[in-house]
Scaffold this active site. Structure first.
Site, PDB file in Angstrom:
ATOM      1  N   TYR A  73       0.851  -1.201   0.000  1.00  0.00           N
ATOM      2  CA  TYR A  73       0.000   0.000   0.000  1.00  0.00           C
ATOM      3  C   TYR A  73       0.885   1.248   0.000  1.00  0.00           C
ATOM      4  O   TYR A  73       0.719   2.158  -0.820  1.00  0.00           O
ATOM      5  CB  TYR A  73      -0.905  -0.012   1.244  1.00  0.00           C
ATOM      6  CG  TYR A  73      -1.640   1.285   1.468  1.00  0.00           C
ATOM      7  CD1 TYR A  73      -2.698   1.658   0.643  1.00  0.00           C
ATOM      8  CD2 TYR A  73      -1.274   2.152   2.504  1.00  0.00           C
ATOM      9  CE1 TYR A  73      -3.376   2.860   0.839  1.00  0.00           C
ATOM     10  CE2 TYR A  73      -1.945   3.344   2.704  1.00  0.00           C
ATOM     11  CZ  TYR A  73      -2.991   3.697   1.873  1.00  0.00           C
ATOM     12  OH  TYR A  73      -3.650   4.881   2.068  1.00  0.00           O
TER      13      TYR A  73
HETATM   14  O1  LIG Z   1      -2.405   6.846   7.790  1.00  0.00           O
HETATM   15  C1  LIG Z   1      -2.368   6.080   6.864  1.00  0.00           C
HETATM   16  O2  LIG Z   1      -1.629   6.282   5.920  1.00  0.00           O
HETATM   17  C2  LIG Z   1      -3.170   4.835   6.865  1.00  0.00           C
HETATM   18  O3  LIG Z   1      -4.087   4.896   7.953  1.00  0.00           O
HETATM   19  C3  LIG Z   1      -4.823   3.704   8.148  1.00  0.00           C
HETATM   20  O4  LIG Z   1      -3.936   2.625   8.387  1.00  0.00           O
HETATM   21  P1  LIG Z   1      -3.556   2.292   9.889  1.00  0.00           P
HETATM   22  O5  LIG Z   1      -2.892   3.425  10.548  1.00  0.00           O
HETATM   23  O6  LIG Z   1      -2.812   1.023   9.842  1.00  0.00           O
HETATM   24  O7  LIG Z   1      -4.998   2.172  10.557  1.00  0.00           O
HETATM   25  P2  LIG Z   1      -5.739   0.961  11.284  1.00  0.00           P
HETATM   26  O8  LIG Z   1      -5.878  -0.183  10.369  1.00  0.00           O
HETATM   27  O9  LIG Z   1      -6.956   1.524  11.869  1.00  0.00           O
HETATM   28  O10 LIG Z   1      -4.719   0.553  12.426  1.00  0.00           O
HETATM   29  C4  LIG Z   1      -4.422   1.437  13.492  1.00  0.00           C
HETATM   30  C5  LIG Z   1      -3.534   0.750  14.517  1.00  0.00           C
HETATM   31  O11 LIG Z   1      -4.247  -0.323  15.089  1.00  0.00           O
HETATM   32  C6  LIG Z   1      -3.495  -1.518  14.999  1.00  0.00           C
HETATM   33  N1  LIG Z   1      -4.431  -2.645  14.866  1.00  0.00           N
HETATM   34  C7  LIG Z   1      -5.163  -2.800  13.756  1.00  0.00           C
HETATM   35  C8  LIG Z   1      -6.064  -3.828  13.630  1.00  0.00           C
HETATM   36  C9  LIG Z   1      -6.173  -4.751  14.713  1.00  0.00           C
HETATM   37  O12 LIG Z   1      -6.959  -5.708  14.685  1.00  0.00           O
HETATM   38  N2  LIG Z   1      -5.402  -4.558  15.787  1.00  0.00           N
HETATM   39  C10 LIG Z   1      -4.533  -3.531  15.921  1.00  0.00           C
HETATM   40  O13 LIG Z   1      -3.850  -3.408  16.925  1.00  0.00           O
HETATM   41  C11 LIG Z   1      -2.622  -1.331  13.787  1.00  0.00           C
HETATM   42  O14 LIG Z   1      -1.475  -2.154  13.826  1.00  0.00           O
HETATM   43  C12 LIG Z   1      -2.301   0.142  13.879  1.00  0.00           C
HETATM   44  O15 LIG Z   1      -1.213   0.324  14.736  1.00  0.00           O
HETATM   45  C13 LIG Z   1      -5.654   3.414   6.928  1.00  0.00           C
HETATM   46  O16 LIG Z   1      -6.309   2.175   7.087  1.00  0.00           O
HETATM   47  C14 LIG Z   1      -4.806   3.368   5.678  1.00  0.00           C
HETATM   48  O17 LIG Z   1      -5.669   3.252   4.573  1.00  0.00           O
HETATM   49  C15 LIG Z   1      -3.925   4.602   5.570  1.00  0.00           C
HETATM   50  O18 LIG Z   1      -4.688   5.701   5.218  1.00  0.00           O
END
Ligand SMILES: O=C(O)[C@H]1O[C@H](OP(=O)(O)OP(=O)(O)OC[C@H]2O[C@@H](n3ccc(=O)[nH]c3=O)[C@H](O)[C@@H]2O)[C@H](O)[C@@H](O)[C@H]1O
Length: 487
Positions: A242
Site C-alpha cells: 500500500y
Molecule cells: O495513515 C495512513 O496512511 C493509513 O491509515 C490507516 O492505516 P492504519 O494506521 O494502519 O490504521 P488501522 O488499520 O486503523 O490501524 C491502526 C492501529 O491499530 C493496529 N491494529 C489494527 C487492527 C487490529 O486488529 N489490531 C490492531 O492493533 C494497527 O497495527 C495500527 O497500529 C488506513 O487504514 C490506511 O488506509 C492509511 O490511510
C-alpha cells in the site's frame, strides 16, 4: 441473530479473489513432434493467453471488475446540475471516491459552501458496499450526483470532462488499508497506480486543465525513525505494498507536474477516523467488538512496545482538503521545454495524420539546441502566469479555422480563405462537421472547396515545386481593417 452492524460492516473485508500464474517457475522440457505434444503445446498457448488476459484485467480499463452504466441525456443533465456553482467565486470539483469515508465528507463540505460537486465511485466490495450506498444517498439528498464508474475507465473520465469543465479534481479513490495488500496485491496496482495514471492522462488532456489535490498517505514514511515525520524526510523505505503504491503515486504525480505543468497537491493523511468511517479500520472494528462483548486483537511491536498512530479527526482532514483546493495553483502547462519530436507527436495526434519525418543534423545556421525560460521574475514583477500547455495550445491551433468561421458566419462551419484561390482550409474537426453539414445542404464532400490542412499543405508543396514564381506562403485568414489589416 445477525445485528445491523453485522449486515452493514463485515469483519472480514475484501472478497476479491485473484488467480495468479507463476510463469517464472514453469518448467520447459524438450518435446518431440507428436499429436500429444501438439495438444500439450496448444494447452500451453491457451494458458498463456489466459494469464495475459488475467493480467490485463487490472491494467486495462475495458476489463472492469463491474459493469458500470453511464451516459445519455438524462445522465449528462444530472452531472451538469450537480456541478453547478453558486456564483463565479466557486469551483466545480470532480471528487473521486466520493462514496468513501473522506470523499463523502469532502463532497458535502464543498457543496455546502456553494461549490459544484460531481462524485465518482466504483462501489467496490473491499468493505460492505451498503455503507457506500448509504453515503451516496446522503450525498444525493444534498444535491450531489455520484457517478458509478472506475477511475480506470478513460472513456468515462473523458466524457465527464466533456460535460463539465471541472476546475478542480479531488482525487480520493484508492485501494485503502495497509494489511489487505497481503491478500489482494493486484487491487492496489489497479486503483493506486493504473487508475491514478488514467486520471492524470484525462486531466492532462482536459481544456482547461484542472488543478488536482489527491490523497497520499502517512505510510510513505515507512520505516523512517526520525520523528515527527515531515515532508522533507526520506520516503524510500515503504513497509507495505500500500505504502509503495502511494509513494509511486507521489513520483508519478511529480512527473505530470514536471512534464505537463499540471498543478498537483499530494496530502499525506495520518489514520483518519470519525463518523461514516471505514469498518476495516481498528477504531471501528474495536468499537463494534467492544459493544458486542467480543475480544479485540491489539498488535504490539518489537519488545512488546505499543504501536502508535497520529490519529486525525475527519473534520480536520476536510478542512485540509478544502484549504488545499482553495490554495492550489493553476495548472500552468508549458513551464518545461518540450522536445521537437514531442511537438510533432502532439501535432500528429491532433491532426490524426502521421508526419513523414526526416531526421538530419542541426544545420549551423544560428539555431540553438534548446531554450528554457525562467519566468520567476516575470511572475513576481508582472504577475505573468502562462496557463496554456502545448497540448492545449496546439489543439486550439489545429481547430483555428473552425473557430473563426463560427465567429464570422455563424451558420457556416467552414472558413473560406479567398487569398488561396477560393480554397477552403478546414481542420479535421471542421471537416467532420462540414461533412455533417453537407448532408443537409446537399453539398458533396468531393467539392474542391473542402480540404483538410494536410491536403492543403501537400498542394502547397506541389505548387511551390512546380512554380517558383507563384510560390506563396499561407498567411492565414483575412484580418478585418479594425484589427490592423493583413499581417
Ligand atoms: O495513515 C495512513 O496512511 C493509513 O491509515 C490507516 O492505516 P492504519 O494506521 O494502519 O490504521 P488501522 O488499520 O486503523 O490501524 C491502526 C492501529 O491499530 C493496529 N491494529 C489494527 C487492527 C487490529 O486488529 N489490531 C490492531 O492493533 C494497527 O497495527 C495500527 O497500529 C488506513 O487504514 C490506511 O488506509 C492509511 O490511510
Amino acid at each position: 441473530m445477525r445485528s445491523i452492524e453485522d449486515d452493514l460492516f463485515p469483519s472480514t473485508p475484501g472478497k476479491v479473489k485473484i488467480e495468479r500464474t507463476n510463469m517464472l517457475n514453469r518448467q520447459f522440457y524438450r518435446c518431440f513432434a507428436s499429436t500429444s505434444t501438439m495438444f500439450v503445446w496448444a494447452l500451453f498457448l491457451i494458458a498463456l493467453t489466459a494469464s495475459y488476459l488475467s493480467f490485463q484485467s487490472f491494467v486495462d480499463p475495458r476489463n472492469r471488475h463491474f459493469a458500470a452504466s453511464w451516459g445519455g441525456l438524462n445522465w449528462e443533465k444530472q452531472v451538469r446540475t450537480s456541478a453547478q456553482i453558486r456564483d463565479s467565486r466557486h469551483m466545480s470539483v470532480l471528487v473521486t471516491g466520493a462514496a468513501g469515508f473522506v470523499g463523502s465528507h469532502v463532497s458535502l463540505a464543498l457543496k455546502k459552501r456553494g461549490d459544484g460537486v460531481v462524485g465518482l465511485d466504483n462501489f467496490n466490495d473491499y468493505y460492505d458496499p451498503s455503507l457506500k450506498r448509504a453515503r451516496k444517498s446522503l450525498l444525493n439528498e444534498n444535491g450531489i450526483f455520484v457517478v458509478e464508474g472506475d477511475i480506470n475507465d478513460a472513456r468515462l473520465l473523458s466524457k465527464l470532462f466533456d460535460v463539465v469543465a471541472f476546475s478542480h479534481v479531488m482525487h480520493l479513490a484508492a485501494q485503502a488499508g495497509v494489511r489487505y495488500a497481503m491478500k489482494n496485491p493486484a487491487s492496489y496496482i489497479h486503483s493506486n497506480i493504473a487508475g491514478l495514471v488514467t486520471l492524470l492522462e484525462t486531466c492532462k488532456a482536459a481544456v482547461p486543465q484542472p488543478s488536482l489535490v489527491w490523497a497520499s498517505s502517512s505510510s510513505v514514511y515507512g520505516l523512517n525513525e526520525k520523528v515527527p515525520f515531515s515532508e522533507s524526510d526520506q520516503t524510500d523505505q515503504p513497509a507495505s505494498l500500500y505504502a509503495a503504491t502511494k509513494k509511486s503515486g507521489e513520483e508519478i504525480t511529480h512527473t505530470y507536474n514536471h512534464i505537463y505543468g499540471l498543478s498537483i497537491t499530494g496530502l499525506r493523511f495520518f489514520t483518519v477516523y470519525g463518523p461514516w468511517g471505514r469498518p476495516d479500520m481498528a477504531y471501528f472494528s474495536f468499537t463494534r467488538n467492544i459493544l458486542q462483548g467480543k475480544p479485540i486483537t491489539v498488535y504490539r511491536g518489537k519488545n512488546r512496545a505499543d504501536l502508535a498512530r497520529d490519529f486525525t479527526y475527519i473534520d480536520d482532514i476536510v478542512k485540509g482538503c478544502l484549504g488545499s483546493l482553495d490554495t492550489s495553483g493553476k495548472s500552468t502547462g508549458n513551464t518545461s521545454p518540450v522536445t521537437v519530436p514531442t511537438l510533432v507527436s502532439i501535432l500528429e495526434r491532433h491532426l490524426k495524420v502521421k508526419a513523414k519525418k526526416n531526421f538530419v543534423d542541426m544545420p549551423g545556421n544560428g539555431d540553438v539546441p534548446f531554450t528554457h525560460a525562467n519566468i520567476s521574475l516575470a511572475r513576481s514583477e508582472l504577475g505573468y502566469k502562462p496557463s496554456t500547455d502545448l497540448q492545449t495550445g496546439l489543439k486550439k491551433f489545429v481547430k483555428w479555422p473552425l473557430r473563426v468561421v463560427r465567429h464570422k458566419h455563424r451558420l457556416s462551419l467552414v472558413l473560406d480563405i479567398s487569398d488561396h484561390g477560393g480554397t477552403t482550409v478546414a481542420s479535421p474537426a471542421a471537416m467532420d462537421l462540414a461533412m455533417t453539414q453537407n448532408r443537409s445542404t446537399h453539398m458533396t464532400t468531393t467539392s474542391p472547396r473542402f480540404k483538410t490542412l494536410k491536403q492543403f499543405q501537400h498542394d502547397q508543396i506541389d505548387h511551390n515545386k512546380n512554380s517558383e514564381a507563384s510560390s506563396r506562403s499561407w498567411r492565414g485568414p483575412r484580418q478585418s481593417p479594425a484589427s490592423g489589416g493583413r499581417p
